[in-house]
Design an enzyme around this catalytic site. Sequence first.
Site, PDB file in Angstrom:
ATOM      1  N   ARG A 165      -7.348   6.387 -65.380  1.00 50.60           N
ATOM      2  CA  ARG A 165      -7.166   5.847 -64.165  1.00 50.60           C
ATOM      3  C   ARG A 165      -5.988   5.106 -63.927  1.00 50.60           C
ATOM      4  O   ARG A 165      -5.569   4.757 -62.668  1.00 50.60           O
ATOM      5  CB  ARG A 165      -8.729   4.883 -64.060  1.00 50.60           C
ATOM      6  CG  ARG A 165      -8.631   4.053 -64.972  1.00 50.60           C
ATOM      7  CD  ARG A 165     -10.061   3.305 -65.091  1.00 50.60           C
ATOM      8  NE  ARG A 165     -10.987   4.155 -65.731  1.00 50.60           N
ATOM      9  CZ  ARG A 165     -12.374   4.029 -65.945  1.00 50.60           C
ATOM     10  NH1 ARG A 165     -12.652   2.871 -65.456  1.00 50.60           N
ATOM     11  NH2 ARG A 165     -12.887   5.088 -66.425  1.00 50.60           N
ATOM     12  N   LYS A 171     -10.246   5.774 -80.491  1.00 56.33           N
ATOM     13  CA  LYS A 171     -11.639   6.554 -80.295  1.00 56.33           C
ATOM     14  C   LYS A 171     -12.103   6.595 -81.794  1.00 56.33           C
ATOM     15  O   LYS A 171     -11.202   6.911 -82.859  1.00 56.33           O
ATOM     16  CB  LYS A 171     -11.388   7.751 -79.668  1.00 56.33           C
ATOM     17  CG  LYS A 171     -11.359   7.928 -78.186  1.00 56.33           C
ATOM     18  CD  LYS A 171     -11.053   9.106 -77.600  1.00 56.33           C
ATOM     19  CE  LYS A 171     -10.581   9.374 -76.262  1.00 56.33           C
ATOM     20  NZ  LYS A 171     -11.930   8.863 -75.353  1.00 56.33           N
TER      21      LYS A 171
END
Length: 493
Positions: free
Chosen positions: A348, A274
């Site tokens: 996920r 990020k």
Amino acid sequence: MNVSFKTSLLKEHSADVVAVFVHQDEATFSKEIAALARKMAVRITAAEIGDFKGKENESCVVYAQQGKRTRRFLVVGLGERKKSSLERYRRAAATAAKRAKSLKAKTLAIFVPGTVRPFGQTVQALTEGALLSLYKFDKYISKKEENSVSVESLTIVTEGRTKLNEGRASVEKARIISEATALARDLGNAPGNEIYPQTLADAARQSAERSGYRATILDEQEINDLGMGGVIGVSRGSAHPPRFIILEYGPSSKRPVVLVGKGVTFDSGGISIKPSAGMAEMKMDMSGAAAVIGTFEAVARLKLPVHVVGLIPAVENLPSGNAIRPGDILRHYNGKTSEVDNTDAEGRLILADALGYAETFKPQAVIDLATLTGAVVVALGHHATGMMGNDPSLMKQLKSAGGATYERVWQLPLFEEYEKQIKSDIADVKNTGGRWAGSITGGLFLKRFIGNYKWVHLDIAGTAMLEENGDYTFKGASGVGVRLLTEFLRRWK
Ligand code: BES
Ligand code: MN
Ligand code: ZN
């Protein structure tokens, strides 16, 4: 914090500050003020009230001479009577508590008329609003605010003894729920160097011992032996090994409700790293896990008649020479494979294992909570949790618990047309779905891994991490999910 419920006459309270509520309606405002003055056995003049109109969250301190004592009363606005709601009471109590704190009051009494309906829920809302608004995360500040005095004791008071039992029970409920929310906030606000998979597991175990539920912690070897390739894969880049936390409360004779919480103790993005601006917030990427632990704390202490299982895959997502890379393929608990297109879509990957594992409990329903996508913050901001699922009636129950607690949820569709976005050419599914409908493709990815059960996915990325203070919430971890799920489970049949 000492919290209690008492019945006595308004003029008899000895607290440093006594808070009372009034509505803003033109017709009744001055009558309400006059009635209060009578009940408090003091005179309140127009000059003392000044411009105060009883608007929502408006407050006004009245210094009144009562015999030899100078008393401080706090008059707090509830807004218009016809717009009355439990949320108004939460906010008004928060206004009262914060004002009392700034007045350096150590003891606060909040007066609630015995005629308020529904009485118990109003008392609970007032207590929660006050307690949640007095939360602070100052454990790492060496020099506490200059002579800061905080409210040490809160009493909810009503006139008329008939309400004593109901009032006491409601205050106690609110105390448990507020403490459980504070626990979730503390876990979220704690930095990544303090909360990593093992210490998150320790916190769950301590909560279990304190509150009376069971906790089992699986280590890396056990996780690997179960075939949880997502949990193992995501944790590879970190020096901290993963943990899989299993919580259980209530009689195993009933099929359980399973709560699954994303426990990424820090999300750097991994190899798909990020940008550094704002990365620190990703210490809160275990807010789903915190909500599950907080809910267990509340449900066990409230002794709710339900059977609940909690599943928390706990990992840290960091880049390193051992980390998973874009293009890698992982095999999950249920045997399906996923292509890791982006290592930052890690939530996920670990939830896939937990949702598959949930099936072994033959659940009546499974609810997962995850700070899953930035896209849900774009869609709903910080005021609603994104909800997706396969069972309209379960979603309806969550929507209704969300309205009651004001931890509101809003449904997004899982239309099959979105499916092709997560199609992989080389594995069963791909962990990214492109630019559009990012929260939905996240939900659809999870749906591939659920078992034969009713399921709801709550994307709390916007509601769990707040950018500014609210009436009884603060910048940082909100503890969202604890009040929602506790209310949902309280209503569960
Ligand atoms: N933990 C983040 C989601 C997030 C973003 C939470 C902002 C709170 C605020 C999650 O793991 C993530 O990075 N999601 C990616 C998914 C994408 C790579 C498909 C995202 O939302 O950008
Ligand atoms: Mn991520
Ligand atoms: Zn994440």
